[in-house]
Write a protein that holds these residues in place. Structure first.
Motif, mmCIF file in Angstrom:
data_model
loop_
_atom_site.group_PDB
_atom_site.id
_atom_site.type_symbol
_atom_site.label_atom_id
_atom_site.label_comp_id
_atom_site.label_asym_id
_atom_site.label_seq_id
_atom_site.Cartn_x
_atom_site.Cartn_y
_atom_site.Cartn_z
ATOM 1 N N MET A 1 -3.811 -2.892 11.975
ATOM 2 C CA MET A 1 -4.231 -2.144 10.838
ATOM 3 C C MET A 1 -3.767 -2.945 9.607
ATOM 4 O O MET A 1 -5.073 -3.292 8.674
ATOM 5 C CB MET A 1 -2.827 -0.979 10.645
ATOM 6 N N THR A 2 -2.917 -3.502 9.194
ATOM 7 C CA THR A 2 -2.874 -4.663 8.074
ATOM 8 C C THR A 2 -2.415 -5.883 8.810
ATOM 9 O O THR A 2 -1.906 -5.970 9.991
ATOM 10 C CB THR A 2 -1.931 -4.258 7.139
ATOM 11 N N TYR B 1 3.970 2.288 8.796
ATOM 12 C CA TYR B 1 3.332 3.190 7.745
ATOM 13 C C TYR B 1 3.326 4.745 8.325
ATOM 14 O O TYR B 1 3.737 5.753 7.659
ATOM 15 C CB TYR B 1 2.244 2.880 6.828
ATOM 16 N N ALA B 2 2.656 4.833 9.398
ATOM 17 C CA ALA B 2 2.582 6.091 10.077
ATOM 18 C C ALA B 2 4.048 6.725 10.314
ATOM 19 O O ALA B 2 4.089 7.994 9.915
ATOM 20 C CB ALA B 2 1.849 5.884 11.502
ATOM 21 N N PRO C 1 -3.136 -6.983 0.080
ATOM 22 C CA PRO C 1 -2.016 -5.976 0.195
ATOM 23 C C PRO C 1 -0.522 -6.257 0.077
ATOM 24 O O PRO C 1 0.088 -6.331 1.202
ATOM 25 C CB PRO C 1 -2.464 -5.259 1.704
ATOM 26 N N LEU D 1 3.978 0.176 -0.944
ATOM 27 C CA LEU D 1 2.816 1.359 -0.777
ATOM 28 C C LEU D 1 2.572 2.046 -1.639
ATOM 29 O O LEU D 1 3.845 2.674 -2.314
ATOM 30 C CB LEU D 1 3.241 1.738 0.496
ATOM 31 N N GLN E 1 1.591 16.552 9.757
ATOM 32 C CA GLN E 1 1.798 15.159 9.778
ATOM 33 C C GLN E 1 0.383 14.486 9.307
ATOM 34 O O GLN E 1 -0.641 14.716 9.916
ATOM 35 C CB GLN E 1 2.266 14.637 11.188
ATOM 36 N N VAL E 2 0.698 13.374 8.390
ATOM 37 C CA VAL E 2 -0.425 12.827 7.916
ATOM 38 C C VAL E 2 -0.340 11.342 8.443
ATOM 39 O O VAL E 2 0.571 10.701 8.523
ATOM 40 C CB VAL E 2 -0.350 12.622 6.438
ATOM 41 N N ILE E 3 -1.746 11.196 9.100
ATOM 42 C CA ILE E 3 -1.826 9.838 9.770
ATOM 43 C C ILE E 3 -2.530 8.882 8.784
ATOM 44 O O ILE E 3 -3.818 9.218 8.536
ATOM 45 C CB ILE E 3 -2.813 9.945 11.004
ATOM 46 N N PRO E 4 -1.939 8.100 8.036
ATOM 47 C CA PRO E 4 -2.436 7.245 7.069
ATOM 48 C C PRO E 4 -3.351 6.183 7.724
ATOM 49 O O PRO E 4 -2.866 4.881 8.085
ATOM 50 C CB PRO E 4 -1.236 6.615 6.517
ATOM 51 N N GLU E 5 -4.543 6.266 7.804
ATOM 52 C CA GLU E 5 -5.450 5.566 8.278
ATOM 53 C C GLU E 5 -5.930 4.282 7.059
ATOM 54 O O GLU E 5 -6.181 3.150 7.435
ATOM 55 C CB GLU E 5 -6.969 5.918 8.830
ATOM 56 N N PRO F 1 -3.961 2.795 4.104
ATOM 57 C CA PRO F 1 -2.967 2.778 3.193
ATOM 58 C C PRO F 1 -3.621 2.313 2.132
ATOM 59 O O PRO F 1 -4.475 1.401 1.923
ATOM 60 C CB PRO F 1 -1.881 1.776 3.839
ATOM 61 N N PHE G 1 -2.212 0.214 -1.508
ATOM 62 C CA PHE G 1 -0.992 -0.641 -2.024
ATOM 63 C C PHE G 1 -1.173 -0.578 -3.508
ATOM 64 O O PHE G 1 -2.354 -0.586 -4.203
ATOM 65 C CB PHE G 1 -0.997 -1.824 -1.436
#
Lengths: 411, 1294
Positions: A1-2, A168-169, B1088, B1092, B1114-1118, B1120, B1122
């Motif tokens: 992801m990062t 983060y998830a 980054p 966050l 639930q939120v899946i943060p694909e 992000p 910064f």
């Protein structure tokens, strides 16, 4: 992801300290790797040394300081014997010759070990290719059994990689919890009381480097996101310390702040002083590289000697005979010599009979020297016109052959 | 056993060098031949050595300085209670032992013995020198003996013995063992004991384990060390012959004491102890047998040769012994004085700790704290925490190595690790300084006042009377004596010269050197001195006495002290090394000269400027040629001893002595290094405008050609292509001289320069090019026909207008040559022209007749019109020189055209020759043209041309160099006209008008500018502000003299400067601004790196929200998001540090102009620092370039480090600071300081850039060696134009 996640996987790989009692596990795992980490490669020696010297150890150490020095510098060809009372694990012999792994001054290693024993940061500085990283790997493997708690410094390294990041998830799903926290290798080392390594610390931006300052002086990391919870402060366990390496002559390095410097003991690792030792090292390592590729090593001694001589001459700015040599701006490190010797070995293995190995040498040297300054090629030519010609005139066959290859350099 | 050892002993004795290879001897059975009845193991050997009992000497093996042993010695002696004490000191010291051990004598003191056979031998042998400190076991033993009433005997060989010729006393112990021998015992011990390379066996075996051990254990450890060293020495090539002889002598003393029934305690070097056992004496046979003598001579044949008669004389006479005060700085072995030890203050502390580990630990803590304090005093932030860490590391290292307490080695390692921070410069140097301050100390000793007078004073008095120079008895003489010495011819003069030089170096007011010039401007081989003995001489001799007891030693001491000071300041600089080598050789100090030579080969190539390197080469030449007494002195002396024929000294000495040939090889090697370094410097000359550099280039080319320089060719090509006109032309000429280019081709090029000189810029270029060519190759033009011909043709063929326009430029170029050289060139030219003109005229008599007819008709016409006719002048001249008749003013081609003669004659008739030029004719005769160009023999010119010559002579005068004096006074060739010329220009105005009339206004400006450049300040006011073209050169000229003008005159000048500056600034600003526009924009960072941004992340990822099984969302943060770092403020600081030393004028102006443009950029705050040897902050003037330029005064030396230090003080936010250093990098101060400063500056994080020059062409003139090191230290160096600089700034601040 990062980039955070890559670091995470890097550190999780080494989460489990390899079981030193079963060294075979490491060996079997090492077969399809390019490089075997020292704690697996020398698992037997480490286990043996732990049993051999049962003296007092600094907190968190697997070996005594003296045994660490012996591990790095070898036992000078003598077979060490275990004391009668020792009960080593399976597969550990009663007598063992410890191989010398680092070519250099013994006192340097002693100072490094003493620095680590005092839980102070150790900074290894020196020109590229002087085996700083190898020394730091060996030391950390010997001290805490793993050399894997590593952060590779680059211009893109962030503070997260030195302190902690977040999954983060999980963070979004559950809020800030200890489970969502992704520890950096440094944080892992702190909690376990192990040795963390920061490679190329000067490549990190200064503000990122400075994250290490508070960490090294206060020996704890505050996690404000977890304020109120138990994990708001992560304290370093006894034995935690840091080995950093830094290059002096590379481009694109940022200086360290004085505050950070104060928290380290410095050791300067120099190039190998002894020609024979260097030749032996180059031979050993290039042979290993070629043989790992499954080929036979066929670089003869004269070529190796010429190669190492040329590298040393260009590095020192003075030939073995004391003639002046113009030094190229490129660093002529032993590591480069090893890679050239390895290339020569592979060339003879894969293209047998094509050409004389010696005839490949000038081209390889040119490849090493001509990196950023175009004048370096002229300097190499100057080396040919000076020492190489003189040696050829003095009747050395190898050098005469090299002198005749001068045209290769003129392109 | 006995039999074999005897035989072994015999072989070792007679031919140690030719013995079987050492490898065969290492086997313990046969190796230690003869010694101590052949004990086969260290334990047995030590047991034998340490054995006590009746009939055995009580052996105490020592090192000359050994604190732990010194502390234990009284206890050892008390226990042994000997009847007599034998000390390893030469027998001559016997009468002085009492004074030495006297309780009022305060250590450190030194005993020195000088052979009393005159100065000649002293130079090569050197006095024997024995310093004593409280921690010297010998002194401790002697004091014990004095306290207990035990007689003390100096048991070593008398100094008068010829064995000593091979050198002064050596400290027994580490000296003779070659490190890294591979198979040596000590090498094995060393690698086992510590990991440090080059460690000292004695320290490891005796000093380090000493704390807490008993005196007897210490004695055994010392004996073991001695035995080990000896074992190794015998295995690797035998013990030095001199040592064997000395041991025989000591053994005889022991035997004598034993025979008389007294029990001796023997305090000798540990190395010698195995030889002093009675059993060893038995094995060695008769101690005074001829065998050792034969051995000594066979082992040292060359010393015998070198010593010659001097040593023979020495054995006959006694020595002069002196007891002199000493100091710890001198005792420190790095001071260069013999028989010293590292860090005496530390050793003193160890002595005071007296072997107690806890006391030693206290000492360690105290020393660490003092080092940190000293560092704080030097301005580095070190505190108690650092000291604690030092103590911790040192202690842990000692524990790791199983030592009872940390020693000096551990302490230094810890300091280096904890405090050094991996920097050789900067911090590292400060740490070294602090260590020196703390560990060396400044303790000074004092002999007991009652001791007899001795030392330097008596030695000098003896020498002056021996050389019949003025001595104390001549103090009444009022005027100093005048001496002319010829050291190369006469030995006596050589010795006198040596003495005078040495005393001068010591700062003793005795002799003053007078300047001597040799024949034809060459270097003189004789010297002139004014010599007189004054009371001040005697006083200064007393003061200098602490440095040594002979002039040679005192001089060496002074020079070494200076050397040490240079090193402490980070030097020595190239200039200091050259000076040091000169003085060392002049004073005849071979060992120091050797050191300096080594240094020369290291320092000069890396940091010397080209002139310095050439000076160095020159010096090496002189040394090689034997013009300096220096290293050649011993040979000359010995040769003089054998063959008293003066002048023949060189030849017999040269090939005979291997030492001399080795030295010659080293000198040749150094010369070669310097030459190749100089070749590398050539690239740095690209921007030079100094004729001296052209000359240096020539000298270098000739040298490099000799040694086969390969890279020089390429460098010259580059230089000829890219250099300034002057240096490019010089490079071209050098190429011709070295045979890389054809003279003809070069000649064509030279001629083309004349063609191309059409406007003022190109004419200035022509002058510069001619200067370059003629500086290098003046003689080439007179001899090499190919090079001269095209130029000759061109000068002759140009029409008058073109010639006159170029005349000042040509004259300026040829002014480089000395008058005499110009005369010679003129002769050549006339010779050529003569042929040419003759042939021209001879080919067509008919045309000649037609021309003459036309001339005559024209004259008639003129006369008819009533116009003046110039013919009388011509007639005069032709009458006086009938041979010239054949060359009438209008040459053939023109004259043959019938319509022109009238106009030509008309024009020549008009008094103002400018109009002659306008007439587009060639009225000036070829030879006259050359007379004008060369500025010689104006009396031979026609009157019209003479005015031209006069106008130019006003500027150039007679010229400089050879022949310039001859022409000036008296009734010589130009004398008569000279008076008239001076009368013709009472003021600048008249001259200026005449110039305008003769050459036209454009050329007038040029001539006036040239006049201003040569120092005619008055002409500046004549330059018209409105007419002057704005150029940096003119501005430079004006500014150079603006500083010296009174304010009233300056006011008149201001409009000119203002216009120039405004115009230049406007031009520059137009170009710079676009490059700087980026400065105001801040670039957003996309890394980054920050926190966050939860809110934005949620918003961006709402699409991926889903409901889980338990019903929560639930939120899946694909993706992000910064928060990036706060935007950077747009404030940058630019610090321009400008070198205003002599060679940097053009860059100074450009940098001032650039600075004022940059000061107008809003995002930058610009600082302007000017430095030469001092730093001036001109930031206040930076917005006004005019006042900035008027404030800057160019000149003086270069101290870049000071400028940079000041710049560092201006930095507040390092990461947002740009430091631009504009300099030629010819640092006058030690390079170490500069490098440290650069590193510090780079370490702060500031952006640093070095500009080798700042001008429109970007041609640098700088020291490439220094610049290379600066680049390595982290400061990029480039030659930039202002535009490129602005681009760089734009990039950095973007």
């Amino acid at each position: 992801m990062t980039s955070d996640t890559t670091t995470t996987t890097g550190s999780t790989r080494t989460d489990g300290v390899p079981d030193r009692a079963t060294p075979t596990a490491g060996v079997s795992g090492g077969q399809n790797r390019q490089v075997t980490p020292p704690e697996e490669q020398y698992a037997t020696e480490l286990a043996f040394l732990a049993a051999h010297d049962s003296g007092p150890r600094p907190p968190g150490w697997l070996l005594t300081p003296r045994a660490v020095v012996t591990f790095v510098m070898g036992s000078a060809g003598e077979a060490l014997g275990l004391p009668k009372t020792a009960r080593p694990g399976a597969g550990v012999p009663r007598r063992l010759v410890i191989e010398q792994k680092f070519v250099g001054e013994r006192a340097l290693v002693e100072r490094c070990v003493v620095t680590l024993a005092g839980e102070r940061g150790l900074l290894l500085v020196g020109e590229p290719g002087t085996a700083k990283s190898m020394l730091s790997e060996l030391l950390s493997a010997a001290v805490c059994g793993t050399s894997g708690l590593t952060v590779q410094g680059t211009a893109g390294t962030t503070e997260d990689q030195l302190k902690y990041g977040w999954n983060y998830a999980l963070l979004l799903a559950q809020g800030p919890t200890e489970q969502a926290l992704v520890p950096s290798p440094v944080l892992t080392a702190m909690t376990r009381g192990a040795v963390a390594r920061v490679e190329e610390v000067t490549r990190c931006l200064p503000e990122v480097q400075d994250a290490l300052v508070s960490l090294l002086s206060e020996r704890r990391i505050a996690v404000p996101e977890l304020a109120g919870a138990e994990g708001a402060q992560v304290h370093a366990a006894p034995g935690f310390t840091l080995i950093a390496t830094a290059n002096l002559r590379d481009k694109g390095v940022s200086e360290m702040s004085a505050a950070l410097k104060r928290r380290f003991n410095f050791e300067t690792v120099g190039p190998i002083g002894d020609m024979d030792a260097e030749t032996a090292l180059v031979r050993r390592q290039s042979r290993a590289a070629v043989e790992r590729a499954g080929a036979a090593y066929q670089v003869d001694e004269a070529v190796l000697e010429a190669l190492v001589t040329a590298f040393r001459d260009l590095r020192d700015g003075r030939s073995a005979e004391g003639w002046e040599v113009e030094r190229p701006s490129t660093v002529m490190s032993t590591a480069e010599a090893v890679s050239v010797a390895g290339s020569l070995g592979l060339a003879t293995a894969y293209f047998p009979g094509d050409r004389d190995v010696l005839s490949l040498l000038p081209g390889h040297l040119l490849g090493v020297v001509r990196k950023d300054d175009p004048a370096d090629a002229a300097r190499l030519l100057g080396y040919w016109d000076g020492p190489v010609r003189r040696r050829a005139e003095q009747g050395s066959a190898t050098w005469r052959a090299l002198w005749e290859l001068r045209a290769v350099l003129e392109s | 056993m006995i039999r074999s050892t005897t035989r072994d002993g015999a072989t070792a004795r007679t031919s140690p060098a030719t013995d079987a290879p050492p490898g065969t001897e290492v086997s313990p059975a046969g190796a230690p031949p003869g010694r101590a009845a052949g004990p086969t193991s260290p334990e047995a050997a030590v047991a034998a050595l340490a054995a006590t009992g009746p009939g055995l000497p009580f052996l105490i093996g020592v090192r000359h300085h050994a604190p732990s042993l010194a502390a234990a010695l009284p206890a050892l002696l008390d226990a042994a209670a000997p009847d007599v004490l034998l000390v390893e000191l030469p027998a001559e010291f016997q009468p002085w032992l009492g004074w030495l051990a006297h309780e009022e004598t305060e250590a450190p003191v030194a005993l020195a013995a000088v052979p009393a056979d005159g100065t000649g031998a002293a130079g090569e042998r050197g006095p024997a020198f024995y310093p004593f400190a409280d921690f010297s076991p010998e002194l401790v033993a002697l004091r014990w003996a004095a306290r207990n009433g035990v007689p003390a005997v100096a048991c070593d060989l008398p100094l008068a013995d010829r064995t000593w010729v091979r050198g002064g006393p050596d400290t027994p112990g580490p000296g003779p063992t070659p490190a890294g021998d591979g198979h040596g015992l000590s090498a094995a011990l060393r690698s086992r004991l510590t990991g440090r390379d080059g460690d000292d066996l004695w320290d490891r075996l005796v000093e380090a384990p000493a704390p807490g051990s008993t005196p007897e254990a210490l004695r055994r450890a010392a004996l073991l060390t001695g035995w080990a060293l000896r074992y190794e020495a015998e295995a690797t090539g035998g013990v030095d012959g001199g040592d064997l002889v000395r041991e025989d002598c000591m053994r005889a003393h022991v035997a004598e004491a034993l025979a008389s029934g007294r029990r001796p305690a023997v305090v000798v070097g540990a190395f010698h102890t195995p030889a002093l056992l009675p059993s060893a004496a038995g094995a060695a046979g008769a101690p005074t047998s001829p065998a050792p003598w034969g051995q000594a001579t066979s082992a040292a044949p060359r010393e015998q040769n070198r010593g010659g008669g001097a040593a023979g004389a020495g054995s006959a006479e006694a020595c002069t012994v002196s007891l002199i005060p000493y100091t710890y700085p001198l005792l420190d072995s790095r001071s260069g004085y013999p028989a010293g030890i590292r860090d005496p203050e530390w050793q003193q502390a160890v002595l005071e700790a007296a072997g107690s580990p806890s006391a030693l630990h206290e000492t360690l803590i105290r020393t660490a704290v003092r080092v940190c304090t000293a560092l704080r005093e030097l301005g580095h932030p070190y505190g108690p925490a650092d000291a604690r860490e030092v103590v911790r590391v040192a202690g842990d290292l000692a524990r790791l190595r199983e030592l009872p307490a940390p020693g000096r080695g551990e302490f230094l390692e810890a300091v280096q690790t904890v405090l050094g921070r991996g920097e050789t410069y900067g911090t590292g140097r400060a740490v070294a300084q602090a260590l020196e301050r703390v560990l060396v100390g400044a303790r000074t000793g004092r002999p007991v006042p009652a001791a007899p007078r001795s030392g330097l004073g008596p030695a000098v008095e003896a020498e002056t009377s021996a050389l019949s120079l003025p001595g104390p008895e001549d103090a009444h003489e009022r005027t100093p004596r005048d001496l002319r010495l010829d050291p190369a011819r006469s030995t006596l003069d050589g010795r006198r010269e040596l003495l005078l030089r040495r005393l001068t170096v010591c700062g003793i007011p005795y002799a003053k050197e007078q300047a001597v010039t040799g024949a034809a401007g060459s270097e003189g081989l004789t010297t002139r001195w004014q010599v007189g003995w004054t009371p001040a001489t005697a006083a200064m001799l007393t003061a200098a006495g602490a440095r040594g007891v002979t002039p040679a030693q005192a001089a060496e001491g002074v020079l070494r002290r200076r050397h040490a000071t240079e090193r402490a300041e980070g030097g020595p600089t190239a200039a200091q090394v050259v000076r040091g080598l000169t003085e060392a050789t002049e004073c005849g100090l071979p060992s120091l000269a050797d050191e300096r030579l080594t240094e020369l080969a290291v320092v000069l190539p890396s940091s010397g400027t080209l002139p310095e390197i050439l000076t160095g080469l020159d010096l090496l030449d002189r040394i090689r040629a034997g013009h300096l007494p220096g290293p050649a002195a011993p040979d000359a002396a010995s040769a003089a001893g054998t063959s008293p024929v003066p002048g023949a000294t060189e030849d017999p000495a040269g090939p005979a002595s291997p030492a001399a040939s080795a030295r010659a090889a080293r000198i040749a090697h150094a010369a070669e290094l310097l030459t190749s370094a100089a070749v590398r410097q050539v690239d740095g000359l690209t921007g030079s405008e100094d004729p001296e550099d052209a000359r240096a280039l020539l000298e270098l080319a000739q040298r490099a050609d000799r040694v086969g320089g390969i890279r020089l060719t390429a460098a010259l090509v580059r230089l000829a292509a890219d250099g300034t006109p002057l240096i490019a032309a010089a490079a071209g000429a050098v190429r011709v001289l070295t045979g890389h280019e054809e003279a003809e081709a070069f000649g064509v090029r030279v001629a083309s320069w004349v063609d191309g000189a059409v406007d003022s810029t190109s004419r200035a270029t022509l002058t510069a090019r001619l200067i370059g060519v003629l500086t290098v190759a003046g003689p080439l033009l007179t001899t090499g026909s190919g090079a001269l011909d095209p130029l000759l043709h061109r000068v002759v063929e140009l029409d008058d207008a073109a010639f006159l326009a170029r005349l000042p430029a040509l004259r300026g170029g040829f002014d480089t040559l000395s008058p005499a050289a110009r005369d010679r060139l003129l002769d050549t030219v006339e010779e050529r022209l003569g042929e040419r003109v003759d042939s021209l005229d001879a080919d067509d008599p008919a045309a000649l007749a037609a021309r003459t007819a036309a001339d005559l008709s024209a004259r008639e016409l003129l006369t008819g019109l009533g116009l003046p006719v110039p013919s009388p002048a011509h007639d005069d001249r032709f009458a006086s020189r009938p041979d010239r008749l054949a060359a009438p003013p209008p040459p053939t081609t023109r004259a043959s055209l019938t319509p022109t003669p009238a106009t030509g004659a008309d024009a020549s008739a008009v008094p103002v020759p400018a109009r002659v030029a306008a007439g587009a004719a060639r009225t000036l005769a070829p030879s006259d043209r050359w007379l004008l160009v060369l500025g010689r023999r104006p009396d031979r010119l026609p009157s019209s041309a003479a005015r031209l010559a006069t106008a130019l002579d006003e500027l150039y005068g007679e010229g400089r160099g050879e022949g310039s004096r001859g022409g000036m006074p008296g009734p010589g060739q130009g004398g008569g006209r000279r008076g008239g010329r001076e009368a013709s220009f009472p003021g600048v105005r008249e001259w200026s008008e005449e110039l305008a009339a003769l050459f036209g206004p454009g050329v007038r400006e040029e001539v006036l500018a040239a006049a201003a450049a040569t120092g005619r300040q008055d002409v500046l006011t004549e330059i018209d502000p409105a007419a002057a073209a704005p150029s940096v050169e003119l501005l430079r000229t004006v500014l150079r003299y603006a500083g010296g003008l009174p304010e009233a005159r300056l006011a008149a000048l201001r409009p000119l400067v203002r216009r120039l500056v405004d115009e230049l600034t406007r031009q520059l600003a137009t170009r710079l601004r676009p490059a700087l526009t980026g400065t105001m924009l801040a670039r957003p960072t996309r890394r980054p790196g920050g926190r966050l941004d939860l809110a934005r992340t949620l918003r961006a990822n709402l699409a991926t929200a889903r409901r889980t099984a338990d019903g929560t969302v639930q939120v899946i943060p694909e993706k992000p998001v910064f928060r990036s770092r706060a935007g950077r403020s747009a404030d940058w600081r630019l610090i321009i540090v400008t070198d205003v030393s002599g060679s940097m004028e053009a860059s100074t102006i450009w940098s001032a102009l650039t600075a004022s443009v940059l000061a107008g950029v809003p995002a930058l705050s610009t600082h302007f620092l000017a430095f030469s040897t001092e730093v001036v902050d001109l930031t206040g003037h930076v917005h006004d370039p005019l006042s900035l330029l008027l404030e800057v005064s160019v000149g003086g030396g270069t101290h870049i480090a000071a400028g940079m230090r000041h710049a560092r003080g201006l930095i507040t936010v390092p990461t947002r600071t740009l430091v631009v250093v504009i300099s030629d990098f010819e640092e006058g101060a030690p390079l170490g300081g500069l490098l440290a400063e650069v590193r510090t500056l780079v370490a702060t994080g500031a952006h640093v850039l070095g500009c080798a020059s700042l001008d429109d062409a970007g041609r640098p003139r700088y020291s490439t060696g220094v610049a290379g090191q600066l680049v390595a230290a982290g400061m990029p160096v480039a030659a930039l134009s202002p535009l490129e600089l602005a681009r760089w700034i734009g990039e950095k601040t973007a």
